[in-house]
Design a protein around this motif. Structure first.
Motif, PDB file in Angstrom:
ATOM      1  N   TYR A  24      -4.673  19.976  22.032  1.00 38.96           N
ATOM      2  CA  TYR A  24      -5.927  20.433  22.636  1.00 38.96           C
ATOM      3  C   TYR A  24      -7.068  20.308  21.635  1.00 38.96           C
ATOM      4  O   TYR A  24      -8.161  19.873  21.980  1.00 38.96           O
ATOM      5  CB  TYR A  24      -5.804  21.874  23.149  1.00 38.96           C
ATOM      6  N   ALA A  25      -6.804  20.655  20.382  1.00 39.58           N
ATOM      7  CA  ALA A  25      -7.833  20.524  19.339  1.00 39.58           C
ATOM      8  C   ALA A  25      -8.280  19.074  19.218  1.00 39.58           C
ATOM      9  O   ALA A  25      -9.484  18.795  19.116  1.00 39.58           O
ATOM     10  CB  ALA A  25      -7.308  21.037  17.998  1.00 39.58           C
ATOM     11  N   SER A  28     -10.257  17.999  22.559  1.00 33.59           N
ATOM     12  CA  SER A  28     -11.480  18.767  22.813  1.00 33.59           C
ATOM     13  C   SER A  28     -12.498  18.628  21.681  1.00 33.59           C
ATOM     14  O   SER A  28     -13.673  18.900  21.867  1.00 33.59           O
ATOM     15  CB  SER A  28     -11.160  20.245  23.007  1.00 33.59           C
ATOM     16  N   ASP A  30     -12.378  20.563  19.173  1.00 35.00           N
ATOM     17  CA  ASP A  30     -12.470  21.907  18.596  1.00 35.00           C
ATOM     18  C   ASP A  30     -11.355  22.084  17.568  1.00 35.00           C
ATOM     19  O   ASP A  30     -10.252  22.505  17.883  1.00 35.00           O
ATOM     20  CB  ASP A  30     -12.349  22.968  19.685  1.00 35.00           C
ATOM     21  N   SER A  31     -11.676  21.731  16.322  1.00 32.07           N
ATOM     22  CA  SER A  31     -10.669  21.837  15.261  1.00 32.07           C
ATOM     23  C   SER A  31     -10.945  23.037  14.356  1.00 32.07           C
ATOM     24  O   SER A  31     -10.679  22.994  13.155  1.00 32.07           O
ATOM     25  CB  SER A  31     -10.621  20.542  14.454  1.00 32.07           C
ATOM     26  N   ASN A  32     -11.438  24.108  14.954  1.00 34.39           N
ATOM     27  CA  ASN A  32     -11.631  25.350  14.216  1.00 34.39           C
ATOM     28  C   ASN A  32     -10.321  25.665  13.495  1.00 34.39           C
ATOM     29  O   ASN A  32      -9.253  25.650  14.104  1.00 34.39           O
ATOM     30  CB  ASN A  32     -11.998  26.460  15.206  1.00 34.39           C
ATOM     31  N   HIS A  35      -7.224  27.609  14.722  1.00 35.47           N
ATOM     32  CA  HIS A  35      -6.295  27.001  15.677  1.00 35.47           C
ATOM     33  C   HIS A  35      -5.317  26.026  15.026  1.00 35.47           C
ATOM     34  O   HIS A  35      -4.262  25.763  15.601  1.00 35.47           O
ATOM     35  CB  HIS A  35      -7.064  26.241  16.756  1.00 35.47           C
ATOM     36  N   HIS A  52      -6.572  28.070  21.651  1.00 32.33           N
ATOM     37  CA  HIS A  52      -7.936  28.027  22.187  1.00 32.33           C
ATOM     38  C   HIS A  52      -7.967  28.800  23.503  1.00 32.33           C
ATOM     39  O   HIS A  52      -7.079  28.621  24.356  1.00 32.33           O
ATOM     40  CB  HIS A  52      -8.358  26.592  22.484  1.00 32.33           C
TER      41      HIS A  52
END
Length: 136
Positions: A24-25, A28, A30-32, A35, A52
């Motif tokens: 998902y990272a 998306s 979104d590699s915060n 996570h 996430h």
């Protein structure tokens, strides 16, 4: 198709894995690190890697797509709250129920309560969905 007040939406169960979170990272963007980086996540308020919220919400959307098909993709709306974190290894199940059906020019507007919970019953996402299903 789901269309009457009180009707229960199809439950979907998923096991959340680190591979799923990593995937998902990647898709998306979104590699915060909370996570994807175990060392960073250990120092966060979660204490470990957390999924996430939008990944968990995708399970709810999948349930709605199964219940309402193309109508969900064309007219679906969600309003939710994220209530608790989901961790790798957690098993979650979606839930939903039709609360209101009204006639509109475009079709029937169907409103539902929706959410996702862990096996122990803790709700991780709760909210409302609406969709317009064409007459016919």
């Amino acid at each position: 198709m789901v269309s009457s007040v009180g009707q229960i939406l199809p439950e979907l169960s998923r096991s959340v894995t680190q591979d799923m979170i990593g995937g998902y990272a990647a898709v998306s963007g979104d590699s915060n690190p909370v996570h994807v980086d175990p060392e960073f996540a250990a120092g966060s308020s979660f204490g470990r890697i957390v999924a996430h919220g939008m990944l968990t919400l995708a399970f709810v959307s999948d349930m709605l797509a199964q219940a309402f098909g193309r109508s969900w993709l064309e007219s679906g709306r969600l309003k939710v709250r994220f209530r608790a974190p989901v961790y790798p290894g957690d098993d979650v199940t979606t839930f939903g129920q039709v609360t209101d059906v009204t006639d509109e020019d475009a079709g029937h507007r169907i409103r539902c309560t929706v959410g996702c919970r862990k096996l122990d019953g803790q709700e991780v996402v709760t909210g409302e969905a609406s969709v317009v299903v064409q007459h016919g």
